[in-house]
Every structure is written in structure tokens, then in C-alpha cells.
Design a protein around this motif. Structure first.
Motif, mmCIF file in Angstrom:
data_model
loop_
_atom_site.group_PDB
_atom_site.id
_atom_site.type_symbol
_atom_site.label_atom_id
_atom_site.label_comp_id
_atom_site.label_asym_id
_atom_site.label_seq_id
_atom_site.Cartn_x
_atom_site.Cartn_y
_atom_site.Cartn_z
ATOM 1 N N ALA A 1 0.949 31.920 -37.834
ATOM 2 C CA ALA A 1 -0.195 32.637 -37.270
ATOM 3 C C ALA A 1 -0.222 32.619 -35.745
ATOM 4 O O ALA A 1 -0.716 33.564 -35.117
ATOM 5 N N ALA A 2 0.298 31.552 -35.127
ATOM 6 C CA ALA A 2 0.332 31.478 -33.659
ATOM 7 C C ALA A 2 1.775 31.583 -33.152
ATOM 8 O O ALA A 2 2.068 31.184 -32.032
ATOM 9 N N GLY A 3 2.640 32.137 -33.992
ATOM 10 C CA GLY A 3 4.044 32.302 -33.617
ATOM 11 C C GLY A 3 4.472 33.746 -33.764
ATOM 12 O O GLY A 3 3.669 34.666 -33.605
ATOM 13 N N ILE A 4 5.730 33.943 -34.125
ATOM 14 C CA ILE A 4 6.283 35.298 -34.177
ATOM 15 C C ILE A 4 5.565 36.151 -35.221
ATOM 16 O O ILE A 4 5.394 37.356 -35.044
ATOM 17 N N THR A 5 5.082 35.523 -36.304
ATOM 18 C CA THR A 5 4.376 36.278 -37.351
ATOM 19 C C THR A 5 3.052 36.816 -36.826
ATOM 20 O O THR A 5 2.731 37.992 -36.994
ATOM 21 N N GLY A 6 2.280 35.944 -36.187
ATOM 22 C CA GLY A 6 1.013 36.373 -35.608
ATOM 23 C C GLY A 6 1.203 37.386 -34.493
ATOM 24 O O GLY A 6 0.430 38.346 -34.367
ATOM 25 N N LEU A 7 2.240 37.158 -33.671
ATOM 26 C CA LEU A 7 2.536 38.111 -32.595
ATOM 27 C C LEU A 7 2.866 39.488 -33.154
ATOM 28 O O LEU A 7 2.440 40.515 -32.618
ATOM 29 N N THR A 8 3.634 39.508 -34.241
ATOM 30 C CA THR A 8 3.995 40.779 -34.866
ATOM 31 C C THR A 8 2.751 41.512 -35.340
ATOM 32 O O THR A 8 2.598 42.722 -35.134
ATOM 33 N N ALA A 9 1.846 40.776 -35.974
ATOM 34 C CA ALA A 9 0.612 41.391 -36.462
ATOM 35 C C ALA A 9 -0.258 41.889 -35.308
ATOM 36 O O ALA A 9 -0.713 43.039 -35.300
ATOM 37 N N LEU A 10 -0.481 41.039 -34.316
ATOM 38 C CA LEU A 10 -1.377 41.395 -33.208
ATOM 39 C C LEU A 10 -0.796 42.520 -32.351
ATOM 40 O O LEU A 10 -1.482 43.509 -32.069
ATOM 41 N N LEU A 11 0.454 42.372 -31.946
ATOM 42 C CA LEU A 11 1.051 43.397 -31.086
ATOM 43 C C LEU A 11 1.270 44.701 -31.851
ATOM 44 O O LEU A 11 1.160 45.790 -31.276
ATOM 45 N N GLY A 12 1.558 44.595 -33.146
ATOM 46 C CA GLY A 12 1.692 45.806 -33.947
ATOM 47 C C GLY A 12 0.405 46.603 -33.966
ATOM 48 O O GLY A 12 0.396 47.820 -33.745
ATOM 49 N N VAL A 13 -0.709 45.899 -34.218
ATOM 50 C CA VAL A 13 -2.012 46.567 -34.260
ATOM 51 C C VAL A 13 -2.362 47.153 -32.897
ATOM 52 O O VAL A 13 -2.809 48.300 -32.776
ATOM 53 N N LYS A 14 -2.132 46.368 -31.837
ATOM 54 C CA LYS A 14 -2.553 46.803 -30.498
ATOM 55 C C LYS A 14 -1.638 47.892 -29.926
ATOM 56 O O LYS A 14 -2.111 48.835 -29.282
ATOM 57 N N GLU A 15 -0.333 47.760 -30.149
ATOM 58 C CA GLU A 15 0.606 48.681 -29.502
ATOM 59 C C GLU A 15 0.884 49.946 -30.319
ATOM 60 O O GLU A 15 1.176 50.993 -29.758
ATOM 61 N N LYS A 16 0.818 49.846 -31.642
ATOM 62 C CA LYS A 16 1.183 50.995 -32.483
ATOM 63 C C LYS A 16 0.043 51.494 -33.368
ATOM 64 O O LYS A 16 0.139 52.565 -33.958
ATOM 65 N N GLY A 17 -1.036 50.703 -33.471
ATOM 66 C CA GLY A 17 -2.127 51.089 -34.368
ATOM 67 C C GLY A 17 -3.177 51.970 -33.735
ATOM 68 O O GLY A 17 -3.912 52.672 -34.426
ATOM 69 N N HIS A 18 -3.269 51.921 -32.391
ATOM 70 C CA HIS A 18 -4.257 52.725 -31.651
ATOM 71 C C HIS A 18 -5.664 52.513 -32.230
ATOM 72 O O HIS A 18 -6.423 53.460 -32.453
ATOM 73 N N VAL A 19 -5.974 51.239 -32.464
ATOM 74 C CA VAL A 19 -7.299 50.891 -32.991
ATOM 75 C C VAL A 19 -8.310 50.895 -31.846
ATOM 76 O O VAL A 19 -8.042 50.366 -30.769
ATOM 77 N N ALA A 20 -9.473 51.493 -32.084
ATOM 78 C CA ALA A 20 -10.514 51.572 -31.048
ATOM 79 C C ALA A 20 -11.858 51.184 -31.648
ATOM 80 O O ALA A 20 -12.229 51.668 -32.723
ATOM 81 N N VAL A 21 -12.573 50.337 -30.943
ATOM 82 C CA VAL A 21 -13.900 49.918 -31.389
ATOM 83 C C VAL A 21 -14.821 51.141 -31.451
ATOM 84 O O VAL A 21 -14.846 51.966 -30.539
ATOM 85 N N GLY A 22 -15.543 51.255 -32.566
ATOM 86 C CA GLY A 22 -16.493 52.357 -32.706
ATOM 87 C C GLY A 22 -15.895 53.649 -33.212
ATOM 88 O O GLY A 22 -16.609 54.650 -33.358
ATOM 89 N N ALA A 23 -14.583 53.658 -33.491
ATOM 90 C CA ALA A 23 -13.931 54.901 -33.933
ATOM 91 C C ALA A 23 -14.006 55.089 -35.455
ATOM 92 O O ALA A 23 -13.482 56.072 -35.980
ATOM 93 N N ASN A 24 -14.626 54.124 -36.152
ATOM 94 C CA ASN A 24 -14.820 54.216 -37.606
ATOM 95 C C ASN A 24 -13.494 54.413 -38.344
ATOM 96 O O ASN A 24 -13.372 55.260 -39.224
ATOM 97 N N GLN A 25 -12.502 53.600 -37.984
ATOM 98 C CA GLN A 25 -11.168 53.747 -38.571
ATOM 99 C C GLN A 25 -11.006 52.897 -39.830
ATOM 100 O O GLN A 25 -11.524 51.782 -39.912
ATOM 101 N N THR A 26 -10.250 53.433 -40.763
ATOM 102 C CA THR A 26 -9.886 52.707 -41.980
ATOM 103 C C THR A 26 -8.421 52.286 -41.880
ATOM 104 O O THR A 26 -7.547 53.108 -41.606
ATOM 105 N N MET A 27 -8.174 51.006 -42.107
ATOM 106 C CA MET A 27 -6.802 50.481 -42.096
ATOM 107 C C MET A 27 -6.396 50.071 -43.505
ATOM 108 O O MET A 27 -7.176 49.458 -44.233
#
Length: 326
Positions: free
Chosen positions: A132-158
Motif C-alpha cells: 500500500a505504501a510501495g510500488i502497488t500503492g504508487l501504481t494505484a494512486l498515480l494511475g488514478v491521478k495521471e490517467k483517470g482524470h478524476v475531478a471532485v464534484g464531477a459525479n464520476q463512476t469508477m
């Protein structure tokens, strides 16, 4: 000094399923003395990860992954404690980690290639630095932030496939923390689905081995899918992509359903699904966490903060003994 180590005994073949006999536990020796800049470490944790299937092939199919060599020690993410040091920045008792940790009980390593760990950052759960605080967590976090284009308030379904796995279970939680209004997981047992909803905070979970996945997706994602964290590929992904919205995003994390097949990465989509992807302008770009190492430190600190605050729930499977690693 006599040690135990695990070596690659045989290759499963590009289209074969790995078996325990592909590895061999053997005794070996290391030098009793260390040189300037070196440390002797005792191994505490080793991480066994899906990408290692590629390293069992003579050709990994990737320019950033080296194949394991026959009768040579395997390696990967690891954590250990320093028993002796001749490196200026490391002392006896320090906890350290590396992406290229040999699968052996004790090792002599170049101190400059090791990263010092602070157990307090993960409430003393050292193994979290491999998850969770290593390469696995980094993959999840950076994947969401860099490729997911998630925005607060955008009412997105993942939607997350392989959602009960190490990366998927974190990705769904991070999607929610980053602003998704609805998170749905896909997993392979009722127990896993229950854990996702009851412990990990997913809104719903689908057991893909029960019922019609497409029908369940339509029911649970009535507004369509905006972000898809793809860990598996294959039929499941084709089903999700067919229900994705215009200008939505696929986070191409892994294609585990394809790892025992000799296919390019990322595997090509079936023509009808590729047509949907293009017509709806759905992004599907290869994602490699190693390309974002400049964001590693800040991202790890964010993961550690969420863990300390109880916002990121972590489950891990720990197997005791080097003999059981294969």
C-alpha cells in the motif's frame, strides 16, 4: 556464510501456467566480510507480484523488465534489516528496501542502491512498504491521478476489475478519496465482494462468476462508466468498455488474464470494442509507474498519511518461509 536462496529452475513457456517446480530452493554461500559501501542484510519480506510472470520468460516482452536467468537467484521488491554496514548512511538495525532484492535469507548489497525506511510512517507495518505504501500503492494512486482524470464534484463512476487484488482494492478507495461519487468493483468470489463493500468502502461489487456481468453493471452504474481501472483485460474489460461514457478513461494497469499468453502489451481489443473506444473517444494509454518517479516521494507520503488516518484500508497475504515463496 551459508544461506538459503530461491533460483529459477525452469521456464513455464510463453503460453504455460507457472508451477512450483519452476523454482528451486537451494543452499549457497556469501562472503563473511563486506567491502566499503556494502551492507549485509537479513531479509524480512519479499513481494510476489503479477509482473514476475513475464520475468519467467526468456524474453519478458518489455524493455524495462529483465528476465530471470536459469539457476540464478530470483529477485524483486524486498525489505530487510541491516546486520553489518560499511556504508556511510546506513547503520546496523536500519530497515531498508530495494526493487531488486534477491530471494535469499541473507544478502550483501550495495548500500547506495537501498532506500532507508521509517516504520512509523506505516504504523509499524513494514510490509506495507512493498504494498500500500510501495510500488502497488504508487501504481494505484498515480494511475488514478495521471490517467483517470478524476475531478471532485464531477459525479464520476469508477469501475475496478481485479478489485480484490492488492492494486485494485487500493485503486477503488483512492478513486473515492480523489473525488469519484460511485465506485464499483469486480471480483471472483462472494467473500471478496463482501470485503470490498464492507471493509474497503466500495458502493457495490460484482462476482463475475455469478450471473450476467453486463446486466449487473447496467444496474449498478445507471449513468454509465466514467473511469475504468483495468487490472485484468479480456472479456471482463470488453464488457466494461461497452458501457463507458463519451470522453471517459481507461487506466490500463494490468492485463492479468493475458499473462500466460504470447500476446503484445497492451493486448489489442476485439474490433467491435475498439470501434466503441474510438467512437466514444475513450482514452486507453499504457501506464507505467516508473515514468512518474519524480512524484514518488510526495505520493508515498500521501499514501502513508491515508494509512495513518485510517482512510486507506489494507489487506495483505503473508506466507512464512522462503521455501513457500514459489
Amino acid at each position: 556464510m551459508i544461506i538459503q536462496r530461491v533460483v529459477l529452475n525452469s521456464r513455464p513457456g510463453k503460453n504455460g501456467v507457472p508451477v512450483a517446480e519452476n523454482f528451486r530452493l537451494e543452499q549457497s554461500t556469501i562472503a563473511d566480510t563486506i567491502q566499503a559501501g556494502q551492507v549485509r542484510v537479513r531479509t524480512l519480506y519479499l513481494s510476489v507480484d503479477p509482473y514476475m510472470r513475464c520475468r519467467m520468460n526468456e524474453d519478458t516482452g518489455s524493455d524495462y523488465l529483465l528476465p530471470w536467468q536459469l539457476s540464478e537467484v530470483a529477485d524483486g521488491g524486498g525489505i530487510g534489516v541491516v546486520e553489518e554496514s560499511k556504508h556511510d548512511n546506513l547503520a546496523k538495525g536500519d530497515f531498508v528496501t530495494s526493487f531488486n532484492w534477491p530471494w535469499q535469507t541473507v544478502a550483501v548489497l550495495d548500500g547506495s542502491l537501498l532506500q532507508k525506511l521509517v516504520p512509523q510512517l506505516v504504523n509499524g507495518h513494514l510490509s506495507y512498504f512493498l504494498g500500500a505504501a510501495g510500488i502497488t500503492g504508487l501504481t494505484a494512486l498515480l494511475g488514478v491521478k495521471e490517467k483517470g482524470h478524476v475531478a471532485v464534484g464531477a459525479n464520476q463512476t469508477m469501475v475496478v476489475s481485479g478489485a480484490a487484488g492488492a492494486c485494485g482494492s487500493l485503486a477503488g478507495q483512492i478513486g473515492r478519496l480523489e473525488g469519484c461519487s460511485r465506485v464499483v468493483g469486480i471480483a471472483g468470489t462472494d467473500e471478496k465482494c463482501s470485503i470490498l463493500v464492507q471493509e474497503m468502502g466500495f458502493d457495490a461489487a460484482i462476482n463475475y462468476k455469478k450471473g450476467n456481468v453486463a446486466d449487473q453493471l447496467r444496474e449498478l452504474c445507471p449513468g454509465g462508466v466514467d473511469v475504468y481501472f483495468d487490472n485484468v483485460g479480456g472479456d471482463i474489460s470488453d464488457t466494461v468498455i461497452s458501457q463507458m461514457n463519451q470522453n471517459s478513461h481507461i487506466i490500463l494497469c494490468g492485463q492479468i488474464s493475458q499473462y500466460n499468453k504470447d500476446v503484445p502489451y497492451p493486448p489489442p481489443l476485439p474490433p467491435d470494442i475498439e470501434k466503441i473506444q474510438k467512437e466514444r473517444n475513450i482514452t486507453r494509454e499504457r501506464f507505467l509507474v516508473l515514468n512518474y518517479m519524480d512524484k514518488q516521494e510526495a505520493s508515498v507520503l500521501q499514501l502513508c498519511q491515508w494509512i495513518q488516518e485510517g482512510k486507506l484500508k489494507v489487506r495483505e497475504t503473508v506466507v512464512e518461509g522462503l521455501a513457500n515463496i514459489g
